[in-house]
Design a protein around this motif. Structure first.
Motif, PDB file in Angstrom:
ATOM      1  N   ARG A 163      10.406 -28.429 -52.591  1.00 46.21           N
ATOM      2  CA  ARG A 163       9.833 -29.906 -52.686  1.00 46.21           C
ATOM      3  C   ARG A 163       9.967 -30.458 -51.440  1.00 46.21           C
ATOM      4  N   LEU A 164      11.106 -30.722 -50.971  1.00 49.85           N
ATOM      5  CA  LEU A 164      11.301 -31.156 -49.549  1.00 49.85           C
ATOM      6  C   LEU A 164      10.277 -30.664 -48.501  1.00 49.85           C
ATOM      7  N   ALA A 165      10.307 -29.214 -48.433  1.00 50.42           N
ATOM      8  CA  ALA A 165       9.534 -28.459 -47.457  1.00 50.42           C
ATOM      9  C   ALA A 165       8.101 -28.747 -47.668  1.00 50.42           C
ATOM     10  N   ALA A 166       7.708 -28.685 -48.883  1.00 49.12           N
ATOM     11  CA  ALA A 166       6.269 -29.077 -49.168  1.00 49.12           C
ATOM     12  C   ALA A 166       5.821 -30.656 -48.723  1.00 49.12           C
ATOM     13  N   GLU A 167       6.857 -31.462 -48.928  1.00 46.74           N
ATOM     14  CA  GLU A 167       6.539 -32.667 -48.733  1.00 46.74           C
ATOM     15  C   GLU A 167       6.566 -33.196 -47.019  1.00 46.74           C
ATOM     16  N   MET A 168       7.146 -32.258 -46.459  1.00 44.14           N
ATOM     17  CA  MET A 168       7.189 -32.257 -45.086  1.00 44.14           C
ATOM     18  C   MET A 168       5.705 -31.669 -44.289  1.00 44.14           C
ATOM     19  N   GLN A 169       5.091 -30.866 -45.037  1.00 38.51           N
ATOM     20  CA  GLN A 169       3.668 -30.470 -44.824  1.00 38.51           C
ATOM     21  C   GLN A 169       3.527 -29.857 -43.242  1.00 38.51           C
ATOM     22  N   ILE A 170       4.595 -28.795 -42.901  1.00 37.24           N
ATOM     23  CA  ILE A 170       4.613 -27.946 -41.769  1.00 37.24           C
ATOM     24  C   ILE A 170       4.425 -26.567 -41.972  1.00 37.24           C
ATOM     25  N   GLY A 171       3.662 -26.088 -43.173  1.00 34.78           N
ATOM     26  CA  GLY A 171       3.692 -24.801 -43.242  1.00 34.78           C
ATOM     27  C   GLY A 171       3.346 -24.599 -44.866  1.00 34.78           C
ATOM     28  N   GLY A 172       3.240 -23.446 -45.062  1.00 37.92           N
ATOM     29  CA  GLY A 172       3.062 -23.002 -46.365  1.00 37.92           C
ATOM     30  C   GLY A 172       4.485 -22.760 -47.251  1.00 37.92           C
ATOM     31  N   VAL A 173       4.499 -23.432 -48.565  1.00 39.83           N
ATOM     32  CA  VAL A 173       5.538 -23.275 -49.384  1.00 39.83           C
ATOM     33  C   VAL A 173       5.313 -22.672 -50.593  1.00 39.83           C
ATOM     34  N   GLY A 174       6.229 -21.643 -51.008  1.00 34.97           N
ATOM     35  CA  GLY A 174       5.954 -21.178 -52.520  1.00 34.97           C
ATOM     36  C   GLY A 174       7.190 -21.018 -52.935  1.00 34.97           C
ATOM     37  N   LEU A 175       7.270 -21.745 -54.187  1.00 38.34           N
ATOM     38  CA  LEU A 175       8.685 -21.665 -55.026  1.00 38.34           C
ATOM     39  C   LEU A 175       8.685 -20.732 -56.108  1.00 38.34           C
ATOM     40  N   TYR A 176       9.561 -19.637 -55.978  1.00 45.15           N
ATOM     41  CA  TYR A 176       9.932 -18.603 -56.967  1.00 45.15           C
ATOM     42  C   TYR A 176      11.026 -18.776 -57.550  1.00 45.15           C
ATOM     43  N   ARG A 177      10.877 -19.872 -58.739  1.00 40.49           N
ATOM     44  CA  ARG A 177      12.119 -20.139 -59.280  1.00 40.49           C
ATOM     45  C   ARG A 177      12.673 -19.496 -60.034  1.00 40.49           C
ATOM     46  N   ARG A 178      12.217 -18.471 -60.773  1.00 39.76           N
ATOM     47  CA  ARG A 178      12.635 -17.421 -61.738  1.00 39.76           C
ATOM     48  C   ARG A 178      13.659 -16.485 -60.741  1.00 39.76           C
ATOM     49  N   ASP A 179      13.221 -16.172 -59.575  1.00 41.16           N
ATOM     50  CA  ASP A 179      13.830 -15.227 -58.475  1.00 41.16           C
ATOM     51  C   ASP A 179      14.786 -16.023 -57.668  1.00 41.16           C
ATOM     52  N   GLY A 180      14.606 -17.254 -57.751  1.00 46.70           N
ATOM     53  CA  GLY A 180      15.457 -18.221 -57.085  1.00 46.70           C
ATOM     54  C   GLY A 180      15.533 -18.262 -55.427  1.00 46.70           C
ATOM     55  N   PHE A 181      14.281 -18.178 -54.980  1.00 50.96           N
ATOM     56  CA  PHE A 181      14.141 -18.338 -53.352  1.00 50.96           C
ATOM     57  C   PHE A 181      12.646 -19.073 -53.272  1.00 50.96           C
ATOM     58  N   VAL A 182      12.595 -19.524 -52.033  1.00 49.66           N
ATOM     59  CA  VAL A 182      11.522 -20.228 -51.623  1.00 49.66           C
ATOM     60  C   VAL A 182      10.774 -19.569 -50.509  1.00 49.66           C
ATOM     61  N   HIS A 183       9.561 -19.511 -50.530  1.00 46.36           N
ATOM     62  CA  HIS A 183       8.451 -18.915 -49.326  1.00 46.36           C
ATOM     63  C   HIS A 183       8.487 -19.776 -48.589  1.00 46.36           C
ATOM     64  N   LEU A 184       8.733 -19.808 -47.311  1.00 47.69           N
ATOM     65  CA  LEU A 184       8.163 -20.585 -46.265  1.00 47.69           C
ATOM     66  C   LEU A 184       7.437 -19.705 -44.984  1.00 47.69           C
ATOM     67  N   ASP A 185       6.517 -20.603 -44.567  1.00 46.20           N
ATOM     68  CA  ASP A 185       5.706 -19.851 -43.309  1.00 46.20           C
ATOM     69  C   ASP A 185       5.161 -20.901 -42.402  1.00 46.20           C
ATOM     70  N   CYS A 186       4.884 -20.627 -41.470  1.00 47.95           N
ATOM     71  CA  CYS A 186       4.177 -21.427 -40.272  1.00 47.95           C
ATOM     72  C   CYS A 186       2.649 -21.397 -40.226  1.00 47.95           C
ATOM     73  N   GLY A 187       1.817 -21.083 -41.537  1.00 49.17           N
ATOM     74  CA  GLY A 187       0.534 -21.024 -41.528  1.00 49.17           C
ATOM     75  C   GLY A 187       0.023 -22.601 -41.942  1.00 49.17           C
ATOM     76  N   PRO A 188      -1.006 -22.720 -42.520  1.00 51.30           N
ATOM     77  CA  PRO A 188      -1.622 -24.064 -42.794  1.00 51.30           C
ATOM     78  C   PRO A 188      -0.603 -24.783 -43.927  1.00 51.30           C
ATOM     79  N   ALA A 189      -0.343 -25.914 -44.115  1.00 50.68           N
ATOM     80  CA  ALA A 189       0.186 -26.622 -45.255  1.00 50.68           C
ATOM     81  C   ALA A 189      -0.430 -26.364 -46.507  1.00 50.68           C
ATOM     82  N   ARG A 190       0.152 -25.856 -47.320  1.00 50.96           N
ATOM     83  CA  ARG A 190      -0.115 -25.520 -49.055  1.00 50.96           C
ATOM     84  C   ARG A 190       1.074 -25.132 -49.586  1.00 50.96           C
ATOM     85  N   ARG A 191       0.960 -25.242 -50.909  1.00 49.78           N
ATOM     86  CA  ARG A 191       1.996 -24.959 -51.727  1.00 49.78           C
ATOM     87  C   ARG A 191       1.611 -24.166 -53.075  1.00 49.78           C
ATOM     88  N   TRP A 192       2.336 -23.565 -53.687  1.00 46.31           N
ATOM     89  CA  TRP A 192       2.139 -22.625 -54.756  1.00 46.31           C
ATOM     90  C   TRP A 192       3.482 -22.648 -55.642  1.00 46.31           C
TER      91      TRP A 192
END
Length: 192
Positions: A163-192
């Motif tokens: 949530r914090l990373a997505a609010e910052m809008q400095i790259g892509g953010v994917g939440l994989y809650r079941r697996d307990g990790f977050v995808h971070l990237d330096c591409g366009p700001a987006r979330r899934w």
């Protein structure tokens, strides 16, 4: 040379100089990060550092990767190897903006613990194999370009981190809650 806004050639303005472009970029970064310690440190030119533990290889990095206005080549080489594809023992030059994203997120969270990296660079072969196993793996993944990492911060909720990373809008953010990790990237700001 004159630049015109899209759809409005009559409103053309002179091309900005280098300094005004840099000031504008710093302003956009300020808006994207949203203030606080992360903004002050990134825009003031303070050293940028990371603490990383690579889960599959049990290797660590703790240090400064950017200082005195430039990236530290030796630190980047260490990070490139740490973020390698362990299935193939293959490394690629990682995009240092990924480390800036991770650094900024850690600053905003005031995190003293280091990131655990589950996945960094993926060779096209490794990515294709994972995509055949799971629909959640993109066939055009930024992992193959050295622009993404799947991470967690020990003791931190993955939802809160995403949530914090997505609010910052400095790259892509994917939440994989079941697996307990977050995808971070330096591409366009987006979330899934």
């Amino acid at each position: 040379m004159r630049l015109a806004p899209l759809g409005c050639p009559c409103c053309a303005a002179p091309a900005p100089g280098r300094r005004s472009l840099l000031r504008g970029a710093a302003g956009l970064l300020c808006a994207a990060i949203g203030g606080g310690a992360a903004l002050a440190q990134v825009t003031a030119g303070a050293p940028r550092s990371l603490r990383i533990h690579r889960m599959q290889t049990e290797e660590n990095f703790s240090g400064v990767y950017w200082q005195d206005g430039r990236y530290d080549r030796e630190a980047l080489k260490q990070l490139d190897w740490l973020f390698r594809d362990p299935a193939r023992e293959e490394a690629t030059p990682m995009d240092p903006r990924l480390f800036d994203v991770m650094h900024s997120v850690a600053l905003q969270l005031d995190a003293s613990e280091g990131f655990q990296v589950i996945s960094g660079y993926r060779s096209p072969e490794t990515n294709a194999a994972r995509a055949r196993e799971s629909r959640r793996v993109s066939r055009a993944s930024l992992h193959m370009s050295g622009m993404a990492a799947d991470v967690r911060l020990p003791g931190r909720d993955s939802f809160g981190l995403a949530r914090l990373a997505a609010e910052m809008q400095i790259g892509g953010v994917g939440l994989y809650r079941r697996d307990g990790f977050v995808h971070l990237d330096c591409g366009p700001a987006r979330r899934w």
